[in-house]
Design a protein around this motif. Structure first.
Motif, PDB file in Angstrom:
ATOM      1  N   MET A   1      38.812 -39.961   5.622  1.00 37.63           N
ATOM      2  CA  MET A   1      40.146 -40.361   5.144  1.00 37.63           C
ATOM      3  C   MET A   1      40.553 -39.587   3.896  1.00 37.63           C
TER       4      MET A   1
ATOM      5  N   GLN B   1      48.563 -36.079   4.731  1.00 31.54           N
ATOM      6  CA  GLN B   1      48.710 -37.544   4.753  1.00 31.54           C
ATOM      7  C   GLN B   1      50.142 -37.944   4.415  1.00 31.54           C
TER       8      GLN B   1
ATOM      9  N   VAL C   1      35.257 -38.046   2.393  1.00 31.69           N
ATOM     10  CA  VAL C   1      35.045 -39.479   2.228  1.00 31.69           C
ATOM     11  C   VAL C   1      35.422 -40.179   3.530  1.00 31.69           C
TER      12      VAL C   1
ATOM     13  N   HIS D   1      29.302 -49.505   2.195  1.00 29.49           N
ATOM     14  CA  HIS D   1      28.179 -50.412   2.506  1.00 29.49           C
ATOM     15  C   HIS D   1      28.630 -51.757   3.063  1.00 29.49           C
ATOM     16  N   LYS D   2      29.938 -52.063   3.009  1.00 27.20           N
ATOM     17  CA  LYS D   2      30.386 -53.253   3.732  1.00 27.20           C
ATOM     18  C   LYS D   2      30.299 -53.031   5.238  1.00 27.20           C
ATOM     19  N   ALA D   3      30.425 -51.794   5.688  1.00 25.31           N
ATOM     20  CA  ALA D   3      30.358 -51.487   7.128  1.00 25.31           C
ATOM     21  C   ALA D   3      28.960 -51.077   7.556  1.00 25.31           C
TER      22      ALA D   3
ATOM     23  N   THR E   1      38.595 -47.110  13.577  1.00 25.87           N
ATOM     24  CA  THR E   1      37.373 -47.149  12.758  1.00 25.87           C
ATOM     25  C   THR E   1      37.564 -48.016  11.525  1.00 25.87           C
ATOM     26  N   PRO E   2      36.431 -48.476  10.900  1.00 26.24           N
ATOM     27  CA  PRO E   2      35.055 -48.310  11.397  1.00 26.24           C
ATOM     28  C   PRO E   2      34.797 -49.176  12.634  1.00 26.24           C
TER      29      PRO E   2
ATOM     30  N   ASP F   1      35.648 -43.846   5.955  1.00 27.57           N
ATOM     31  CA  ASP F   1      36.117 -45.226   5.771  1.00 27.57           C
ATOM     32  C   ASP F   1      35.029 -46.261   6.059  1.00 27.57           C
ATOM     33  N   ALA F   2      33.778 -45.877   5.916  1.00 28.78           N
ATOM     34  CA  ALA F   2      32.665 -46.819   6.114  1.00 28.78           C
ATOM     35  C   ALA F   2      31.732 -46.742   4.913  1.00 28.78           C
TER      36      ALA F   2
ATOM     37  N   SER G   1      29.985 -46.808  -1.533  1.00 25.18           N
ATOM     38  CA  SER G   1      30.552 -47.908  -2.299  1.00 25.18           C
ATOM     39  C   SER G   1      31.100 -48.906  -1.270  1.00 25.18           C
ATOM     40  N   ASP G   2      31.815 -49.930  -1.723  1.00 24.57           N
ATOM     41  CA  ASP G   2      32.169 -51.007  -0.800  1.00 24.57           C
ATOM     42  C   ASP G   2      32.826 -50.478   0.484  1.00 24.57           C
ATOM     43  N   GLU G   3      33.891 -49.700   0.321  1.00 26.61           N
ATOM     44  CA  GLU G   3      34.658 -49.263   1.482  1.00 26.61           C
ATOM     45  C   GLU G   3      34.711 -47.750   1.640  1.00 26.61           C
ATOM     46  N   HIS G   4      33.954 -47.023   0.827  1.00 25.59           N
ATOM     47  CA  HIS G   4      33.953 -45.561   0.878  1.00 25.59           C
ATOM     48  C   HIS G   4      32.538 -45.059   1.134  1.00 25.59           C
TER      49      HIS G   4
ATOM     50  N   LYS H   1      46.911 -47.170  12.418  1.00 22.31           N
ATOM     51  CA  LYS H   1      46.817 -47.887  11.139  1.00 22.31           C
ATOM     52  C   LYS H   1      48.126 -47.785  10.361  1.00 22.31           C
TER      53      LYS H   1
ATOM     54  N   TRP I   1      44.298 -43.162   7.195  1.00 25.64           N
ATOM     55  CA  TRP I   1      44.471 -42.084   8.168  1.00 25.64           C
ATOM     56  C   TRP I   1      44.555 -42.671   9.569  1.00 25.64           C
TER      57      TRP I   1
ATOM     58  N   MET J   1      37.868 -54.562   8.044  1.00 22.04           N
ATOM     59  CA  MET J   1      37.460 -53.224   7.586  1.00 22.04           C
ATOM     60  C   MET J   1      38.343 -52.108   8.120  1.00 22.04           C
TER      61      MET J   1
ATOM     62  N   LYS K   1      30.607 -41.476   0.865  1.00 23.56           N
ATOM     63  CA  LYS K   1      30.818 -40.126   0.327  1.00 23.56           C
ATOM     64  C   LYS K   1      29.890 -39.157   1.026  1.00 23.56           C
TER      65      LYS K   1
ATOM     66  N   LYS L   1      42.059 -51.835   2.612  1.00 29.98           N
ATOM     67  CA  LYS L   1      42.182 -51.600   4.042  1.00 29.98           C
ATOM     68  C   LYS L   1      43.494 -52.192   4.562  1.00 29.98           C
TER      69      LYS L   1
END
Lengths: 369, 369
Positions: free
Chosen positions: B272, A122, B281, B286-288, B18-19, B283-284, B310-313, A100, A96, A368, B315, A74
């Motif tokens: 993103m 992008q 995909v 399971h960390k978010a 975001t997120p 940008d949120a 996943s952490d930062e993705h 950012k 994106w 994040m 799907k 991030k």
């Protein structure tokens, strides 16, 4: 609000307030040394992933042992590292949005920053942001090597995108991002071997096609703690992006051929209820120790299982009531997954030989955006 | 470090970075009003659970609509509420450790604070802390009404502990805590009904036995968003501790007879990467948006599923490629579980009719101690 630190240097471990994020410094330093030694056998460099540790202090300790830089997911993480003095930060992800990208370009004035892409639009947006900021940054093409998440197809689509980057005035083609995330957690070693062999083939083929088009590929990056030995030995990867190796977690330890690292990261918890003979309840539920990759393990307490997590309660069970932890007892829990666990806390409590030695902020906690 | 706010008042929702944690203010206020109306039919009061919202602002809005106070799980949460002006805070949990108890007693100077126990040694520790601070606080006995977690058995063990509290010079017996956590998520309404009927019976029996011993039981507290109508109608519960009703989440909505509240809480995410025809995909990961109670839902986008975190993705998948969200598009996600999701963010972004109206800090974010 940042939470106050749960300890002070010099305290005994039993005095640390809970729940706390404990770093066993001997095990942690041993893991950093072990990775440096393992990679010394191969012509690859470590670019450790800071999405695991979120700390410029830990980044610096990795770089003192030979890491050439850091990865992040991030822009907000990149900011924390660059502001903390880390000279080379790669965003191993797509970014994106004009705000950012403007923040990312501002960092290019103080550190070398690079970013990934899998889309021509992008590339145009990154070029516009770099031009507006008056900087020039490397951009890598992410290829999908089998995880079916982000990334263009290896081969011609990747070459086309690389050419577009190389033709952009404020961008340089930085190489290929070829990370296979889901391969990290494949239990059987032979299946991990095979999966990474296929990923390496796809990367190798793309590098050759780039060369045929006159494009040098300075970097092929990827790998995690579950597979890095395969990428390191592949002859095609140049940068290893492992992060969890510094800490280890219960999920990586469940791989049949676990990586050669020790558990260094724990959540220290207190038994706050023991009203029933087979149950003890600790003050760390899934808000403190996320369960996305399975439940935590209770460290060094045979016969005691962490059987269930609710928000703020962790339910420990014993078959033999004589093994039940007592009210007030402090226990170390091994996180199922170290990355999200670190992100729940504001402080690392570094311990050595039973004493608190250091407090380091989880400086990119919650970063994040 | 606290993260900077992702928006400013007056912005359009599409401009929010975001997120972000989005609160639909019309739906949220509607939920607060709906709960007040539902409970008005019964002789019970709302003591809303702040473990969900972690915000003195939201606590005040609940109390303006008749809530008599707030619940929390942790001393650190109690501090944030008391410091934020909330006059009555109950820790619906066990607290162990002299430092934590000293902090709790310090709050008793500015707010009415109460706490639960299920152990005689805890009663002694609470008494010692209250004596040292020169305060007097109510202590409730937690009984296990079927969740098999914390709490003494209903009946004589509870009465014995209540007598011990009543005999302590700096404590008053505050009542019974009789919360059945796991019942909240039972899918079939008839099984929820039956489970809470048993819990209410256990509480009623204990109240009668207390009375026989000359002890008045001023409070019987419990209930959550999944079951509160049963506790409210039981004639034995006096305080309802629901929290999620203010926001609702995907898990509560999966109950066969879902509670009568609207989804008011969302994570706003940006696409993103959209490099493959069936995948987008965001940008949120399971960390978010934690996945302990299942994956999030994609709001108002039929045919689009949040298929993996996943952490930062995150799907997203579509069966029909024409429905795939486009790169850069912003989407609302409904959290699987609102409580841990709120705790991932530093700011609520309040929106109404497409515009940002307010920013409120998640003031007790990370308050786990």
């Amino acid at each position: 609000m940042m939470q106050p630190p749960p300890a002070e240097p010099g305290m005994r471990e039993e005095e640390v307030d809970t729940p706390a994020l404990l770093l066993d410094l001997d095990a942690f330093e041993g893991n950093l040394d072990a990775m440096a030694a393992l990679l010394a056998e191969h012509p690859v460099k470590l670019r450790a992933h800071a999405k695991t540790h979120k700390s410029p202090v830990i980044a610096r300790l990795q770089m003192e042992r030979g890491a050439i830089g850091q990865c992040v997911q991030k822009v907000a993480e990149a900011e924390v590292l660059a502001w903390g003095g880390i000279p080379d930060v790669m965003v191993t992800n797509q970014v994106w949005g004009a705000r950012k990208l403007a923040r990312l370009m501002a960092l290019a004035r103080i550190s070398r920053v690079s970013v990934c892409t899998d889309d021509a639009a992008q590339v145009a947006a990154i070029e516009a942001a770099a031009e507006a900021a008056g900087v020039r940054i490397p951009v890598l093409v992410e290829i999908d090597v089998g995880a079916a998440r982000c990334g263009v197809e290896p081969g011609p689509p990747a070459v086309e995108l690389a050419e577009r980057i190389a033709a952009s005035r404020h961008l340089t083609f930085g190489g290929l991002q070829a990370y296979h995330g889901s391969a990290q957690h494949i239990r059987a070693p032979e299946r991990r071997t095979e999966t990474i062999a296929q990923a390496a083939d796809a990367a190798r083929r793309t590098v050759e096609q780039l060369r045929q088009r006159g494009l040098d590929c300075p970097v092929v990056g990827g790998a995690g703690t579950g597979t890095f030995r395969h990428e390191a030995a592949s002859g095609v990867y140049t940068e290893i992006q492992a992060g969890s190796y510094a800490f280890m977690d219960a999920d990586y330890a469940r791989n049949e051929e676990a990586p050669p690292f020790r558990h260094a990261l724990f959540v220290l918890a207190t038994v706050m209820s023991a009203a029933q003979p087979h149950i003890a309840v600790v003050d760390a539920g899934h808000k403190a120790i996320p369960t996305d990759s399975g439940l935590p393990l209770v460290w060094d307490r045979p016969g005691v299982s962490y059987a269930g997590a609710s928000d703020e309660h962790g339910k420990l069970t014993v078959e033999d009531p004589s093994l039940r932890p007592r009210l007030g007892e402090k226990l170390r829990l091994v996180p199922g997954h170290c990355d999200p666990t670190v992100d729940r806390f504001d402080w690392y409590v570094g311990v050595r030989k039973g004493r608190v030695e250091s407090l380091w902020p989880v400086a990119a906690r919650g970063a994040m955006a």
